[in-house]
Design a protein around this motif. Sequence first.
Motif, mmCIF file in Angstrom:
data_model
loop_
_atom_site.group_PDB
_atom_site.id
_atom_site.type_symbol
_atom_site.label_atom_id
_atom_site.label_comp_id
_atom_site.label_asym_id
_atom_site.label_seq_id
_atom_site.Cartn_x
_atom_site.Cartn_y
_atom_site.Cartn_z
ATOM 1 N N LEU A 80 -92.963 22.195 -45.092
ATOM 2 C CA LEU A 80 -92.610 20.620 -45.268
ATOM 3 C C LEU A 80 -91.438 20.877 -43.290
ATOM 4 C CD1 LEU A 80 -91.243 21.650 -48.305
ATOM 5 C CD2 LEU A 80 -93.170 19.844 -47.293
ATOM 6 N N LEU A 81 -91.393 21.314 -43.048
ATOM 7 C CA LEU A 81 -90.352 21.988 -41.559
ATOM 8 C C LEU A 81 -91.157 21.206 -40.734
ATOM 9 C CD1 LEU A 81 -88.034 24.857 -42.393
ATOM 10 C CD2 LEU A 81 -87.433 22.760 -42.229
ATOM 11 N N ALA A 82 -92.280 21.681 -39.950
ATOM 12 C CA ALA A 82 -93.120 20.932 -39.791
ATOM 13 C C ALA A 82 -93.731 20.226 -39.996
ATOM 14 C CB ALA A 82 -94.521 22.269 -39.175
ATOM 15 N N ALA A 83 -93.313 19.228 -41.108
ATOM 16 C CA ALA A 83 -94.803 17.865 -40.901
ATOM 17 C C ALA A 83 -92.806 16.913 -41.189
ATOM 18 C CB ALA A 83 -95.221 18.000 -42.388
ATOM 19 N N GLY A 84 -91.838 17.276 -40.513
ATOM 20 C CA GLY A 84 -90.682 16.674 -40.205
ATOM 21 C C GLY A 84 -89.844 16.266 -41.480
ATOM 22 N N HIS A 85 -89.714 17.364 -42.488
ATOM 23 C CA HIS A 85 -89.347 17.105 -43.649
ATOM 24 C C HIS A 85 -87.688 17.805 -43.587
ATOM 25 C CE1 HIS A 85 -91.993 14.493 -45.701
ATOM 26 N NE2 HIS A 85 -93.653 15.463 -45.266
ATOM 27 N N ARG B 138 -93.464 47.531 -44.201
ATOM 28 C CA ARG B 138 -94.200 47.235 -44.840
ATOM 29 C C ARG B 138 -95.117 46.033 -45.001
ATOM 30 N NH1 ARG B 138 -92.632 44.000 -49.475
ATOM 31 N NH2 ARG B 138 -90.140 43.694 -49.930
ATOM 32 N N TRP B 139 -96.041 46.119 -45.005
ATOM 33 C CA TRP B 139 -97.073 44.916 -44.673
ATOM 34 C C TRP B 139 -95.590 43.389 -45.151
ATOM 35 C CZ3 TRP B 139 -100.080 46.223 -42.213
ATOM 36 C CH2 TRP B 139 -101.108 47.682 -42.357
ATOM 37 N N SER B 140 -95.279 43.381 -46.469
ATOM 38 C CA SER B 140 -94.241 41.825 -46.836
ATOM 39 C C SER B 140 -93.052 41.893 -45.557
ATOM 40 C CB SER B 140 -94.633 41.702 -48.179
ATOM 41 O OG SER B 140 -93.485 43.738 -48.362
ATOM 42 N N SER B 141 -92.582 42.477 -44.916
ATOM 43 C CA SER B 141 -91.771 42.736 -43.852
ATOM 44 C C SER B 141 -92.371 42.511 -42.628
ATOM 45 C CB SER B 141 -90.501 43.308 -44.011
ATOM 46 O OG SER B 141 -90.436 44.549 -43.642
ATOM 47 N N ALA B 142 -93.951 42.195 -42.388
ATOM 48 C CA ALA B 142 -94.741 43.091 -40.772
ATOM 49 C C ALA B 142 -94.347 42.622 -39.753
ATOM 50 C CB ALA B 142 -95.976 42.940 -41.234
ATOM 51 N N SER B 143 -93.756 41.078 -39.718
ATOM 52 C CA SER B 143 -93.259 40.293 -38.834
ATOM 53 C C SER B 143 -93.064 39.282 -39.075
ATOM 54 C CB SER B 143 -95.363 40.879 -37.367
ATOM 55 O OG SER B 143 -95.906 39.608 -37.585
ATOM 56 N N LEU B 144 -93.121 38.596 -37.907
ATOM 57 C CA LEU B 144 -92.483 37.152 -37.824
ATOM 58 C C LEU B 144 -93.726 36.334 -39.057
ATOM 59 C CD1 LEU B 144 -89.655 36.119 -35.970
ATOM 60 C CD2 LEU B 144 -89.485 37.358 -38.130
ATOM 61 N N PRO B 145 -93.779 35.256 -39.911
ATOM 62 C CA PRO B 145 -94.707 35.131 -40.426
ATOM 63 C C PRO B 145 -95.169 33.509 -39.464
ATOM 64 C CG PRO B 145 -93.277 35.613 -42.184
ATOM 65 C CD PRO B 145 -92.824 35.839 -41.026
ATOM 66 N N GLY B 146 -96.511 33.302 -39.058
ATOM 67 C CA GLY B 146 -96.308 32.820 -38.832
ATOM 68 C C GLY B 146 -97.807 31.576 -39.274
ATOM 69 N N TYR C 73 -93.960 32.752 -54.388
ATOM 70 C CA TYR C 73 -94.958 33.182 -53.287
ATOM 71 C C TYR C 73 -95.153 32.051 -51.929
ATOM 72 C CZ TYR C 73 -100.410 33.251 -51.484
ATOM 73 O OH TYR C 73 -101.296 33.505 -50.859
ATOM 74 N N ILE C 74 -95.357 30.920 -53.409
ATOM 75 C CA ILE C 74 -96.204 29.424 -52.824
ATOM 76 C C ILE C 74 -94.508 28.920 -51.967
ATOM 77 C CG2 ILE C 74 -96.927 27.467 -53.316
ATOM 78 C CD1 ILE C 74 -99.051 29.018 -53.390
ATOM 79 N N GLY C 75 -93.874 29.032 -52.944
ATOM 80 C CA GLY C 75 -92.324 28.303 -52.235
ATOM 81 C C GLY C 75 -92.086 28.424 -50.846
ATOM 82 N N GLY C 76 -92.328 30.082 -50.681
ATOM 83 C CA GLY C 76 -91.824 29.977 -48.930
ATOM 84 C C GLY C 76 -92.232 30.330 -47.894
ATOM 85 N N ARG C 77 -94.383 30.013 -48.597
ATOM 86 C CA ARG C 77 -95.199 29.612 -47.811
ATOM 87 C C ARG C 77 -94.905 28.308 -47.672
ATOM 88 N NH1 ARG C 77 -96.073 34.271 -49.819
ATOM 89 N NH2 ARG C 77 -96.799 36.187 -48.013
ATOM 90 N N GLY D 236 -82.718 29.442 -41.218
ATOM 91 C CA GLY D 236 -81.404 28.484 -40.001
ATOM 92 C C GLY D 236 -81.729 27.171 -40.213
ATOM 93 N N ARG D 237 -82.924 26.815 -40.357
ATOM 94 C CA ARG D 237 -83.069 25.131 -40.493
ATOM 95 C C ARG D 237 -83.457 24.747 -41.453
ATOM 96 N NH1 ARG D 237 -88.737 26.027 -38.531
ATOM 97 N NH2 ARG D 237 -88.970 23.583 -38.129
ATOM 98 N N ALA D 238 -83.476 25.433 -42.284
ATOM 99 C CA ALA D 238 -83.190 24.808 -44.539
ATOM 100 C C ALA D 238 -81.995 25.409 -44.862
ATOM 101 C CB ALA D 238 -84.160 26.069 -45.251
ATOM 102 N N GLU D 239 -81.298 24.176 -45.784
ATOM 103 C CA GLU D 239 -80.235 24.484 -46.458
ATOM 104 C C GLU D 239 -81.523 25.252 -47.464
ATOM 105 O OE1 GLU D 239 -76.899 20.890 -49.222
ATOM 106 O OE2 GLU D 239 -79.310 20.768 -47.933
ATOM 107 N N VAL D 240 -80.289 26.269 -48.185
ATOM 108 C CA VAL D 240 -80.280 26.661 -49.393
ATOM 109 C C VAL D 240 -79.295 26.552 -49.969
ATOM 110 C CG1 VAL D 240 -80.352 29.599 -50.034
ATOM 111 C CG2 VAL D 240 -81.706 28.766 -47.742
ATOM 112 N N VAL D 241 -79.257 26.321 -51.100
ATOM 113 C CA VAL D 241 -78.265 26.549 -52.595
ATOM 114 C C VAL D 241 -78.316 27.251 -53.542
ATOM 115 C CG1 VAL D 241 -77.847 24.587 -51.788
ATOM 116 C CG2 VAL D 241 -79.620 24.594 -53.472
ATOM 117 N N ARG D 242 -77.176 27.792 -54.352
ATOM 118 C CA ARG D 242 -77.399 28.236 -55.831
ATOM 119 C C ARG D 242 -77.935 27.809 -56.991
ATOM 120 N NH1 ARG D 242 -76.008 33.877 -56.089
ATOM 121 N NH2 ARG D 242 -74.442 33.922 -53.549
ATOM 122 N N GLY D 243 -78.813 28.357 -57.354
ATOM 123 C CA GLY D 243 -78.623 27.154 -59.293
ATOM 124 C C GLY D 243 -79.387 28.360 -59.588
#
Length: 507
Positions: free
Chosen positions: A30-35, A322-330, A21-25, A54-61
């Motif tokens: 962080l990206l908007a803050a320039g990180h 469903r609500w949790s895929s309703a539209s691109l979150p902003g 919940y928190i991490g996905g938001r 497409g703007r964040a690197e994702v690694v498995r672990g």
Amino acid sequence: MTAHDEDSGAPLCLVTGATGYIGGRLVPELLAAGHRVRCLARSPGRLRDHPWAGRAEVVRGDVTDAASVAEAMQGVDVAYYLVHALGTGDGFEATDRRAARIFGERARAAGVRRVVYLGGLTPAYVPERELSPHLRSRAEVGRILLASGVPTTVLRAAVVIGSGSASFEMLRYLTERLPVMVTPSWVRTRIQPVAVRDVLRALVGSARMPADVNRAFDIGGPDVLTYRDMMVRYAAVAELPRRLILPVPMLSPGLSSHWVGLVTPVPASIARPLTESLRHEVVCREHDIARYVPDPPGHPVGFDEAVRLALQRVRDAQVTTRWSSASLPGAPSDPLPTDPDWAGGSLYTDHRELTVDASREALWRVIEGIGGENGWYSFPLAWAVRGGLDRLAGGVGLRRGRRDAARLRVGDSLDFWRVEEIEPGRLLRLRAEMRLPGLAWLEMYAEPDGDGRARYRQRALFHPHGLLGQAYWWGVSPFHAVVFGGMARNIVRAAEARSPAPTAPVA
């Protein structure tokens, strides 16, 4: 090129728990803050539908796997620890302890500048051994990270108010589904809730704390409320009738979790530790975080405004699967693809899908011509009765008809519906304007099905408003096979009558 390579001058943040919940938001903030952002996930594929993927690197672990944590820490400036083993069984405290030690050790070895952890607010007057297992584990994880040798910020929050938060969803379902509640004594416990927007603001701001800061901070909103107060005020914001709440002393935490499980879709493995924690008063003892992350105008967000923001998605009437895929979150209050199915409140659906021996164009002409003089293609008496009842209740009924016999546009009235969205040749979405104890939509799709044929998809969706809305849905659902099933079949027949069946290609 990955997000890690795009701008080597920006700080690199590692986010664990990005599917939560928190991490996905936090990632888009962080990206908007320039990180730059790197996400550590056990199942990276779950993040591919996020708008920031497409703007964040994702690694498995996994945080319990030292090797994968060590690899993910390479080059990291700030590491966010946003995972816990809540809901994984009785051994979650040991799992949390081991994962925190690995995370702290690998962060120190990699030269990470700061660790940031979101934990739970604990009462000052209760010895740690007497805390609920959930709060005790969160406190222990904070101590381990503070002792890791890496400057650490521990943010301690109570109930986070935002759609998708387990604590908020429990509050939502209890309040919406029970106009009269016989409740455990913990509804009298004082709590200082915090809006998810303020949690994210503190998390992002913590990335830039001075190196000599290594401590915990309490974070909370401006309101100190009992759980009963929160239910009453939620009902007021959601425009529900006032709830009658009768606390009784005999409901133990174990019985409480079963009671919550009966009333809400929140899994018992999550509901139990949350209800156990509610026996403790959790109120901030300081607001020192403001020295390093100043409060902007209008912050912290009050409880009523936080609830309003959490409910905004429903009131904006944005619906897809469903609500949790309703539209691109902003916004932090918007749903995410990785939110659990039980997040966001109830959304009931009636789904029909049929192959059409006609062209997609012929099917679309029938869909776009629905309503008015053309009718609704099923059980005309039922539609007439529903329109008459709506008129008696002060609604618009079926008298409005349609503006044009063949064409529709967004905003058109259509009997007791309104055209909310139209994609010519593909989708017609109607929003109900009849008198209802909730919000309702009707979607009709014309899609290709190969060999020149079409496929018709139809969905009726209903978001109930309180217990009356729940009763309405279950009261009318036995008639859906006749009304909506008949509609789907007759629309298909009408399309086939307008277009000859396609011929098979010559071999």
